[in-house]
Every structure is written in C-alpha cells, then in structure tokens.
Design an enzyme around this catalytic site. Structure first.
Site, short mmCIF file in Angstrom:
data_model
loop_
_atom_site.label_atom_id
_atom_site.label_comp_id
_atom_site.label_asym_id
_atom_site.label_seq_id
_atom_site.Cartn_x
_atom_site.Cartn_y
_atom_site.Cartn_z
N ARG A 48 -5.03 -7.44 5.65
CA ARG A 48 -4.99 -6.29 4.76
C ARG A 48 -4.63 -6.80 3.37
NH1 ARG A 48 -0.85 -7.62 3.14
NH2 ARG A 48 -0.53 -5.65 2.10
N GLY A 49 -4.78 -5.91 2.40
CA GLY A 49 -4.69 -6.34 1.02
C GLY A 49 -6.10 -6.48 0.47
N ALA A 50 -6.37 -5.84 -0.67
CA ALA A 50 -7.74 -5.75 -1.16
C ALA A 50 -8.43 -7.11 -1.32
CB ALA A 50 -7.77 -4.97 -2.48
N ARG A 67 -12.94 -0.06 5.84
CA ARG A 67 -11.85 0.47 4.99
C ARG A 67 -12.47 1.07 3.73
NH1 ARG A 67 -6.71 -1.86 5.59
NH2 ARG A 67 -6.02 -0.01 4.44
N GLN A 85 4.95 -2.42 5.35
CA GLN A 85 4.46 -3.73 4.88
C GLN A 85 5.48 -4.43 3.98
OE1 GLN A 85 2.68 -0.81 4.64
NE2 GLN A 85 0.48 -1.19 4.73
N ASP A 133 -5.53 -1.47 -4.80
CA ASP A 133 -6.69 -1.58 -3.93
C ASP A 133 -7.97 -1.16 -4.64
OD1 ASP A 133 -5.87 -2.00 -0.78
OD2 ASP A 133 -4.26 -1.22 -2.02
N ASN A 173 -3.09 2.54 -5.15
CA ASN A 173 -2.29 1.57 -4.41
C ASN A 173 -1.64 2.28 -3.23
OD1 ASN A 173 -1.26 -1.19 -4.26
ND2 ASN A 173 0.75 -0.32 -4.73
N LYS A 174 -0.89 1.56 -2.46
CA LYS A 174 -0.27 2.11 -1.25
C LYS A 174 0.47 3.41 -1.55
CE LYS A 174 -0.62 0.66 2.03
NZ LYS A 174 -1.63 1.00 3.08
#
Length: 364
Positions: A53-55, A90, A202, A243, A253-254
C-alpha cells in the site's frame, strides 16, 4: 532503508521480471515477511488486500504485475485485460493508473516477441525512478527541517505525520518521511509524532516500525490527540503524503488528514504534503469534487487486529454486534489549508500556478 544491518526495498525482482518480491505489510510490525508474486492475479490481490500500500508502491507493483502478464500473453487483448484488472484494485491512488498507462504505452509500441523483456525493464525503471524521486523529495523537505532546527537552536524539531508515507509506502525513502530520514542522517535533532491512523493503524504498525528500525525518535499518539498537541505548541511542522493531488493543489490522503490540516491552520503550524509528480492528477481541477474516494469494508472499523498474549495474530470485535459502519479510506484537504507541496523538483505553493511553475511542460 535499513532494518538491522540489511538494506531493503519494498519491492524487487531477481529473475528478469518473471516474478517479484514484496514485503508483506499485513504481517508488520510483528513479522518481517516476504511475499513472492508470480502471476497477474497475485499482483492484483497484493494491491487489493493491502499486502502492499502507499501510492508510489501501488504504482510500482502494478507495473511489475503488467510485466508478469506479458510473459503469459503479450497480445494487445491480453494486455488490455490485465490493465483493467490491475486498475480496478484501488480507485484513489493515481500512481496506479499512471504506472499502468506508462507500461501499456511502452509494451504496445514494441514487437510482440520483445514485449515481455521490455515490460520487465520498464517496471524496474519505474521502481528505480521512484527511489530517486523520493530521495529528492527528502532533500527538499530536509531543508525545511534544517531551517526549523536552526530557529530552535538545535532543540528537537517535532514533526506530526498521519498514516504511513515512509519507505514502506514507496520503493525506498518515502515521501512525507523522506525528509525526516535525510535530516536525521545529517545529524539534525528530529522527533516524529505518529498518528495511530485508525481504522487500519498504519501509523502504529508501519510508521512507528520503520522509524524505530532507523533509530528516529518518535511517539505514537491516538489520532484525536493531534489537535491537542498542535494547540499546545508541541508540533513545529506537519508533513503528510498523498494518494492523489489535483491540479489545483487539493490533497487526497488517508482519512483524518483533513482534520489535522484544520487544526494546524487554526494554530499557525505549517502543513505540507510530500509527493512525487506521478501523484498529481493534472486532469482534475477540483479535488474535492473530482477525486474518487475508496470505501473499504466496514469490518476494518468494527474489528481490530493485533498480537495476542501468546504472540499470535488475532482479530477482535470492538463494536456492538449489528453496528453499521462507514469506512471511507481517504479524505481531501483543500489547497487553502496546505502550506506547500514538496515534490522531487522542489516546493510549490498548493495552487494551479504553483504546481505548473514546477512542471511547465504540463501547459497552461
């Protein structure tokens, strides 16, 4: 980055792209496990199930996944199907589409027989470029931390971050944490407040893990404690990842990032987003209206996962039986709350004009 005495990347291939390896992030922070990806389906599952995960890392994984598909069938039709399968994993991280479109263009421009080898080389190139982008982001953001350190006469510079935008979210270095690592390696006294980042934690499981492995001072806090620290002057700067960032500087973002930006603005604390140019969606001029927000399983909210008393990984329910839950994975912070956007080319104002000044090739 290093864990113990070994340098790690989050993704690597050792057999010309016929398979690749990733760190299984669902096992962290309790086990450092490597997952071998051998098929297109493996790659799609790794992205969808957040093994990676993570763009930036999602983009690199998708690139390798398309390369794997080309070894099975590199025809135009098969490549189109593989492209769509990976793209559907995603919806928010624009690096996914960016990497897939770059791979598709490179693959389809080649002769059929040459496509697998070319795809493997291009996937590795994308991964290597991400490392260099993140290193450059670190140089620019470390300059901000050095300036704060000088202003504080060497006292600890307190950074607030949200979710995980370190090297585990990228191929190496990270985005929001790249400057922290660069500053730390230069001897700057830096300390990071790490939001736990519910519902998947996370921050607790990944950011705290990698900062600890690198030796950076950090403190884990509940998400709702961030405003309190900002209000009390305990935070010097906020740096988050992204992201997807729209062409006008809105930052997705998150979930929970927007709350932090509001509190930072109210207390006069600078709030930056750090991201490679592959995270900018030049086709979207209004991030709040245009960036798609992924909604994930309600179970991520009603249950939590951790280590039991005997060391086993367990999932426990924390909500009353039958409780409905809503689980948007991201929110969008409007550009007016963002002090600047840190990219591999430098720091831009969070605006269409600021971003295009760094990237004039994108046109007017």
């Amino acid at each position: 980055m290093k864990i113990g005495e070994r340098h790690w990347r989050t993704i690597w291939s050792d057999d010309e792209g016929r398979s690749f390896n990733v760190i299984d992030q669902t096992k962290l922070p309790f086990e450092l496990a490597v997952c071998r990806i051998e098929t297109l389906d493996d790659a799609a599952c790794a992205i969808r199930d957040m093994v990676v995960r993570g763009a930036p890392l999602i983009g690199a994984t998708a690139a390798y996944g398309l390369a794997l598909a080309s070894y099975t069938d590199a025809s135009d039709g098969a490549m189109a199907a593989a492209f769509e399968k990976l793209l559907a994993t995603r919806p928010t991280a624009i690096n996914l589409r960016w990497a897939l479109e770059r791979m598709r263009e490179r693959i389809l421009s080649a002769r059929l027989q040459a496509r697998p080898a070319i795809a493997g080389l291009e996937a590795r190139r994308i991964a290597d470029e991400d490392v260099e982008c993140c290193r450059a982001i670190g140089v620019h953001s470390a300059a901000l931390l050095a300036e704060l350190s000088a202003h504080k006469a060497g006292a600890a510079v307190n950074v607030l971050t949200h979710c995980n935008a370190g090297w585990l979210a990228c191929v190496d270095w990270g985005t929001a944490l790249a400057g922290v690592y660069a500053a730390f390696d230069r001897g700057i006294n830096v300390h990071v407040y790490v939001d736990e980042t519910r519902p998947r934690n996370q921050g607790a499981s990944l950011t705290a893990y990698e900062l600890g492995a690198h030796g950076v001072a950090h403190t884990l806090i509940a998400d709702n404690a961030a405003g309190h620290l900002l209000q009390r002057g305990e935070v010097d700067i906020c740096i988050v990842g992204s992201d997807r960032t729209s062409a006008n500087g809105d930052v997705a973002n998150k979930i929970g990032t927007y709350n932090k930006a509001l509190a930072a603005k109210d207390n006069g604390v600078p709030f930056y987003a750090a991201l490679p140019s592959s995270t900018i969606d030049w086709a979207i001029g209004d991030g709040i209206a245009g960036i798609p927000i992924e909604e994930r399983s309600a179970r991520e909210v009603t249950h939590v996962r951790g280590r039991g008393a005997q060391g086993e990984l367990v999932e426990v329910q924390v909500a009353a039986p039958g409780t409905r839950a809503f689980n948007p994975a991201f929110d969008v912070t409007p550009a007016r709350l963002v002090s600047g956007i840190i990219t591999e080319r430098g720091i831009a104002s969070a605006s269409a004009a600021g971003l295009r000044q760094l990237y004039p090739e994108r046109g007017a």
